[in-house]
Enzyme design. Structure first.
Site, PDB file in Angstrom:
ATOM      1  N   CYS A   1       0.856  -1.183   0.000  1.00 31.14           N
ATOM      2  CA  CYS A   1       0.000   0.000   0.000  1.00 31.14           C
ATOM      3  C   CYS A   1       0.895   1.237   0.000  1.00 31.14           C
ATOM      4  CB  CYS A   1      -0.910  -0.008   1.223  1.00 31.14           C
ATOM      5  SG  CYS A   1      -1.876   1.507   1.407  1.00 31.14           S
TER       6      CYS A   1
ATOM      7  N   ASP B   1      -0.532  -5.682   0.427  1.00 31.49           N
ATOM      8  CA  ASP B   1      -1.826  -5.912  -0.200  1.00 31.49           C
ATOM      9  C   ASP B   1      -1.727  -7.226  -0.966  1.00 31.49           C
ATOM     10  OD1 ASP B   1      -3.231  -3.589   0.584  1.00 31.49           O
ATOM     11  OD2 ASP B   1      -2.293  -2.423  -1.009  1.00 31.49           O
TER      12      ASP B   1
ATOM     13  N   GLU C   1       7.605 -15.559 -21.600  1.00 28.78           N
ATOM     14  CA  GLU C   1       8.232 -16.713 -20.944  1.00 28.78           C
ATOM     15  C   GLU C   1       7.808 -16.694 -19.480  1.00 28.78           C
ATOM     16  OE1 GLU C   1      10.442 -19.053 -18.700  1.00 28.78           O
ATOM     17  OE2 GLU C   1      11.113 -16.957 -18.619  1.00 28.78           O
TER      18      GLU C   1
ATOM     19  N   HIS D   1      -4.065  -0.380  -6.036  1.00 33.91           N
ATOM     20  CA  HIS D   1      -4.532  -1.563  -6.763  1.00 33.91           C
ATOM     21  C   HIS D   1      -4.737  -1.273  -8.248  1.00 33.91           C
ATOM     22  CE1 HIS D   1      -6.431  -2.657  -2.650  1.00 33.91           C
ATOM     23  NE2 HIS D   1      -5.212  -3.148  -2.721  1.00 33.91           N
TER      24      HIS D   1
END
Length: 150
Positions: free
Chosen positions: A48, A55, A71, A89
């Site tokens: 955060c 988070d 890959e 987020h």
């Protein structure tokens, strides 16, 4: 696009930050075929930017390859590099999708970030490059909405 993987087959420490992480791409083994590749990271973590607390999220990345595929070891290291990265987020989820889309140039890509609650509110973030190609099979991402303990 790098075709000689930097990480594959080598003992590789976790990159210090997402900016330091190199994503390796290799030629699509089925060029001209329309198919979906899915990566799920059910234990993704970042920090955060306000509290510096961890988070947690369940990320699901779906893409229809163009000329290259990512890959998987380099993707794992890239995602792991977020453990010490501060970001909201929305920024983290969309940034991962945009970097993959910009570098790999898939026919189509979507990412779902299913973030676990902090402060009592789960935040789910979704991003995609545009409309999926016609005839591409799109399974549900398979992550149930957060329901608490019950």
């Amino acid at each position: 696009m790098e075709t000689t993987p930097a990480y594959l087959g080598k003992d590789t420490p976790l990159p210090a930050s997402p900016e330091d992480a190199a994503l390796d791409y290799v030629p699509n083994p089925r060029p001209g075929s329309l198919y979906l590749v899915r990566f799920a990271a059910p234990e993704f973590t970042s920090l955060c930017p306000v509290t510096n607390q961890p988070d947690f999220a369940h990320l699901v990345i779906d893409y229809a390859p163009g000329d290259a595929i990512v890959e998987s070891k380099s993707l794992k290291l890239f995602l792991g590099s977020f453990r010490n990265h501060n970001g909201f987020h929305e920024d983290v989820t969309v940034g991962i999708g945009q970097r993959l889309a910009q570098e790999m140039k898939p026919q189509w890509l979507r990412i779902g970030g299913y973030w676990y609650p902090r402060g009592g509110i789960p935040i789910d973030v979704f991003w995609q490059t545009g409309a999926p190609p016609t005839d591409l099979w799109l399974p549900d991402q398979g992550v149930a909405p957060y329901r608490g303990r019950g």
